[in-house]
Motif scaffolding. Sequence first.
Motif, PDB file in Angstrom:
ATOM      1  N   TYR A  36       0.850  -1.196   0.000  1.00 49.17           N
ATOM      2  CA  TYR A  36       0.000   0.000   0.000  1.00 49.17           C
ATOM      3  C   TYR A  36       0.882   1.241   0.000  1.00 49.17           C
ATOM      4  O   TYR A  36       2.084   1.161   0.260  1.00 49.17           O
ATOM      5  N   VAL A  51      -6.219  -3.280  -5.344  1.00 46.29           N
ATOM      6  CA  VAL A  51      -6.916  -4.574  -5.369  1.00 46.29           C
ATOM      7  C   VAL A  51      -7.122  -4.945  -6.831  1.00 46.29           C
ATOM      8  O   VAL A  51      -7.008  -4.091  -7.716  1.00 46.29           O
ATOM      9  N   THR A  55     -12.837  -5.362  -8.709  1.00 48.82           N
ATOM     10  CA  THR A  55     -13.258  -5.697  -7.344  1.00 48.82           C
ATOM     11  C   THR A  55     -14.484  -4.867  -6.979  1.00 48.82           C
ATOM     12  O   THR A  55     -14.571  -3.678  -7.289  1.00 48.82           O
ATOM     13  N   LEU A  60     -14.851  -7.310  -0.530  1.00 50.03           N
ATOM     14  CA  LEU A  60     -13.818  -6.884   0.418  1.00 50.03           C
ATOM     15  C   LEU A  60     -14.121  -7.329   1.846  1.00 50.03           C
ATOM     16  O   LEU A  60     -15.278  -7.424   2.248  1.00 50.03           O
ATOM     17  N   SER A  70      -7.384  -4.206   9.119  1.00 45.29           N
ATOM     18  CA  SER A  70      -7.244  -5.342   8.217  1.00 45.29           C
ATOM     19  C   SER A  70      -7.983  -5.006   6.927  1.00 45.29           C
ATOM     20  O   SER A  70      -9.144  -4.598   6.956  1.00 45.29           O
ATOM     21  N   GLY A  72      -8.525  -6.612   2.889  1.00 46.41           N
ATOM     22  CA  GLY A  72      -8.257  -7.701   1.955  1.00 46.41           C
ATOM     23  C   GLY A  72      -9.519  -8.132   1.241  1.00 46.41           C
ATOM     24  O   GLY A  72     -10.569  -7.494   1.353  1.00 46.41           O
ATOM     25  N   GLN A  76      -9.598 -14.762   1.568  1.00 47.95           N
ATOM     26  CA  GLN A  76      -8.178 -14.751   1.203  1.00 47.95           C
ATOM     27  C   GLN A  76      -7.382 -14.129   2.347  1.00 47.95           C
ATOM     28  O   GLN A  76      -7.936 -13.473   3.216  1.00 47.95           O
ATOM     29  N   GLU A  77      -6.065 -14.334   2.318  1.00 51.66           N
ATOM     30  CA  GLU A  77      -5.192 -13.680   3.292  1.00 51.66           C
ATOM     31  C   GLU A  77      -5.328 -12.164   3.121  1.00 51.66           C
ATOM     32  O   GLU A  77      -5.373 -11.679   1.977  1.00 51.66           O
ATOM     33  N   PRO A  78      -5.392 -11.392   4.212  1.00 51.87           N
ATOM     34  CA  PRO A  78      -5.490  -9.929   4.072  1.00 51.87           C
ATOM     35  C   PRO A  78      -4.279  -9.355   3.335  1.00 51.87           C
ATOM     36  O   PRO A  78      -3.174  -9.884   3.435  1.00 51.87           O
ATOM     37  N   ILE A  79      -4.523  -8.278   2.603  1.00 50.19           N
ATOM     38  CA  ILE A  79      -3.438  -7.569   1.919  1.00 50.19           C
ATOM     39  C   ILE A  79      -2.568  -6.873   2.952  1.00 50.19           C
ATOM     40  O   ILE A  79      -1.350  -6.843   2.865  1.00 50.19           O
TER      41      ILE A  79
END
Length: 193
Positions: A36, A51, A55, A60, A70, A72, A76-79
């Motif tokens: 980010y 993202v 999207t 989200l 958090s 993401g 899925q795994e968070p960004i």
Amino acid sequence: MSLSSEEYNKLSTEERETYDTAERQREREEQATLPYRWAQQLQDVDILIPVPQGTRARDLAITIAKKKLSVGLKNQEPIMAGELCQDIKVEESTWTLEDQQTVQVHLEKVNKQQWWANVLTHHPKLDTTKITPENSKLSDLDGETRGMVEKMMFDNQQKQLGKPTSDEIKKMEALKKFQAMHPEMDFSKAKIS
């Protein structure tokens, strides 16, 4: 290689400039590795998280808490996820999805007098002593702060002109009122301090 403030103070002007340039470059490189981009003012922090194109908001998974963040995609795994370096005002913090490809998170700081070294505590830090804030306008300040700044500017101008400050003017006015109420008293030796 980070120097202590004692070591830094022993450097010559040229050595400091070289060190500061190298440190800013190192910070830029570290910040570029983050998933980010972020910027801050004294009162808030804005974060841009890319993202996948297309999207939608419903795709989200975003959590904004007083001390945690958090961002993401669902399932899925968070960004980005972790503990914020400082507390935020949750009720004044928001997120939006721009052009179906960027999540913008706006965090309102609790402590509006402190720069953040990083967003999440486990991410690389910036040297907050080297932050140069943008010049603000008087109209950007809240009423109390603006009044205090205007008073300081007036008093500074008065001192430069050899005239009384706002506090001294108030004292003289109070003395004049008191004199008017008590004409029988001799004020010739009265001192204002």
